[in-house]
Design a protein around this motif. Sequence first.
Motif, PDB file in Angstrom:
ATOM      1  N   ASP A   1      -0.645  12.027  -6.649  1.00 39.80           N
ATOM      2  CA  ASP A   1       0.695  12.531  -6.944  1.00 39.80           C
ATOM      3  C   ASP A   1       1.729  11.475  -6.574  1.00 39.80           C
ATOM      4  N   PHE A   2       2.331  10.857  -7.597  1.00 36.29           N
ATOM      5  CA  PHE A   2       3.314   9.800  -7.378  1.00 36.29           C
ATOM      6  C   PHE A   2       4.752  10.291  -7.570  1.00 36.29           C
ATOM      7  N   ARG A   3       4.956  11.605  -7.572  1.00 31.61           N
ATOM      8  CA  ARG A   3       6.308  12.134  -7.680  1.00 31.61           C
ATOM      9  C   ARG A   3       7.093  11.834  -6.402  1.00 31.61           C
ATOM     10  N   PRO A   4       8.437  11.820  -6.486  1.00 28.32           N
ATOM     11  CA  PRO A   4       9.238  11.543  -5.287  1.00 28.32           C
ATOM     12  C   PRO A   4       8.945  12.476  -4.123  1.00 28.32           C
TER      13      PRO A   4
ATOM     14  N   TYR B   1       0.812  -1.207   0.000  1.00 24.81           N
ATOM     15  CA  TYR B   1       0.000   0.000   0.000  1.00 24.81           C
ATOM     16  C   TYR B   1       0.852   1.267   0.000  1.00 24.81           C
ATOM     17  N   VAL B   2       0.228   2.354  -0.441  1.00 29.07           N
ATOM     18  CA  VAL B   2       0.766   3.698  -0.243  1.00 29.07           C
ATOM     19  C   VAL B   2      -0.386   4.572   0.260  1.00 29.07           C
ATOM     20  N   GLU B   3      -0.046   5.704   0.864  1.00 29.06           N
ATOM     21  CA  GLU B   3      -1.068   6.672   1.267  1.00 29.06           C
ATOM     22  C   GLU B   3      -1.035   7.855   0.309  1.00 29.06           C
ATOM     23  N   LYS B   4      -2.202   8.203  -0.208  1.00 23.83           N
ATOM     24  CA  LYS B   4      -2.284   9.269  -1.201  1.00 23.83           C
ATOM     25  C   LYS B   4      -3.562  10.084  -1.015  1.00 23.83           C
ATOM     26  N   VAL B   5      -3.482  11.347  -1.393  1.00 25.59           N
ATOM     27  CA  VAL B   5      -4.680  12.151  -1.590  1.00 25.59           C
ATOM     28  C   VAL B   5      -5.207  11.834  -2.985  1.00 25.59           C
ATOM     29  N   VAL B   6      -6.445  11.375  -3.078  1.00 23.72           N
ATOM     30  CA  VAL B   6      -7.021  10.947  -4.360  1.00 23.72           C
ATOM     31  C   VAL B   6      -8.129  11.914  -4.768  1.00 23.72           C
ATOM     32  N   THR B   7      -8.031  12.440  -5.969  1.00 29.60           N
ATOM     33  CA  THR B   7      -9.105  13.238  -6.544  1.00 29.60           C
ATOM     34  C   THR B   7      -9.626  12.533  -7.788  1.00 29.60           C
ATOM     35  N   VAL B   8     -10.833  12.937  -8.209  1.00 33.87           N
ATOM     36  CA  VAL B   8     -11.500  12.262  -9.325  1.00 33.87           C
ATOM     37  C   VAL B   8     -11.922  13.300 -10.353  1.00 33.87           C
ATOM     38  N   GLY B   9     -11.550  13.068 -11.614  1.00 31.16           N
ATOM     39  CA  GLY B   9     -11.913  13.984 -12.683  1.00 31.16           C
ATOM     40  C   GLY B   9     -13.410  14.035 -12.907  1.00 31.16           C
TER      41      GLY B   9
ATOM     42  N   PRO C   1       5.791  14.451  -3.394  1.00 29.56           N
ATOM     43  CA  PRO C   1       4.442  14.845  -3.804  1.00 29.56           C
ATOM     44  C   PRO C   1       3.968  16.102  -3.083  1.00 29.56           C
ATOM     45  N   ASP C   2       3.163  16.868  -3.783  1.00 30.59           N
ATOM     46  CA  ASP C   2       2.521  18.051  -3.216  1.00 30.59           C
ATOM     47  C   ASP C   2       1.094  17.647  -2.864  1.00 30.59           C
ATOM     48  N   GLU C   3       0.889  17.257  -1.602  1.00 32.27           N
ATOM     49  CA  GLU C   3      -0.396  16.675  -1.216  1.00 32.27           C
ATOM     50  C   GLU C   3      -1.026  17.474  -0.090  1.00 32.27           C
ATOM     51  N   LYS C   4      -2.236  17.939  -0.343  1.00 31.77           N
ATOM     52  CA  LYS C   4      -3.028  18.615   0.674  1.00 31.77           C
ATOM     53  C   LYS C   4      -4.443  18.054   0.584  1.00 31.77           C
TER      54      LYS C   4
END
Length: 319
Positions: free
Chosen positions: A279-282, A258-266, A284-287
């Motif tokens: 955001d899967f960048r090394p 698993y990973v933890e992510k902020v998920v948005t939907v188009g 990530p800019d996550e809010k």
Amino acid sequence: MPQKVLLYCDPGIDDSLAIIYALLNPEIDLVGVVTSYGNVDQEQATQNVAYLLELGGRKDIVLIGGAKTPLSGEFASYYPEIHGEDGLGPINPPATIKGELLNFDAIFQLIEEYGDELIIVDVGRSTSLAISFNLAGADTMNSIKGYYVMGGAFLIPGNVTAGAEANFYGDPIAAGIVMEKVKNGVLYPLNVTKDAIITPTMINEIIKQQNNPYQNLIKDIFDYYFKAYQKLVPGIDGSPLHDVMTLFAVTTPQAFKYVEKVVTVGLNEGNLRGVSIADFRPKPDEKGNKVTVALEVNTNNFAENFVEIMSSSIPDNNQ
């Protein structure tokens, strides 16, 4: 003690196999089913669940009427070429079987009754779950143990459009609400569920002995599903059971990474509709609200568990 589960679904062959899996699994106590539109309309989904509960002698399980259309109010597309006209492939549930359908507030009564003993599993369109959050509020809905949601696809192709998975595409507004409000949420996207491949050989192993009332049904609906997938994905060895894998995760979370992510939907029509974004960048800019996202799975564990559970008798605690 078995894990208490409230299941949101839209049967559909995959959902139906997930319900059977839950009923046969001694580690799952299915306390209720919320039936919604999706693979079939809401009325047919309800009849399909009632039929499966009748076969297993489990009419004690609460049936709750969910959403009939997406939050946008637009027309819902169904998939008879994959699931059959009635959602169970070649099987037509008897019209005489009608489950007692409770009102939507029965969801909140179950949450009040079981509290942090309850996990909600949503393997259909997110509409009913989003409505639950909008009606009861995030505090009430997040008072349970957690959520297991099937939906989305990250950095891989979708299965409805180039980028979108079917559940998120079917109601992107609702999927966005759930991703924004859910706490202790775990998302099972196509990244793992596309690998939930069950083959005809596994099905033949399941039906060797008649241990439960579902085994003939399992073969008939799987064969229909497999033929549909052979047209969709030429050369495929079996059919992916996305919804079953999500229930498998309830009792076997260690089979995943698993990973933890902020998920948005188009939300836009066209290429971005229903696309799940993280955001899967090394760096990530996550809010925002983070959910746990499953990205890898031990497929051997899943296949072995599926054959074992689907070959077994209905457990004493589920009778």
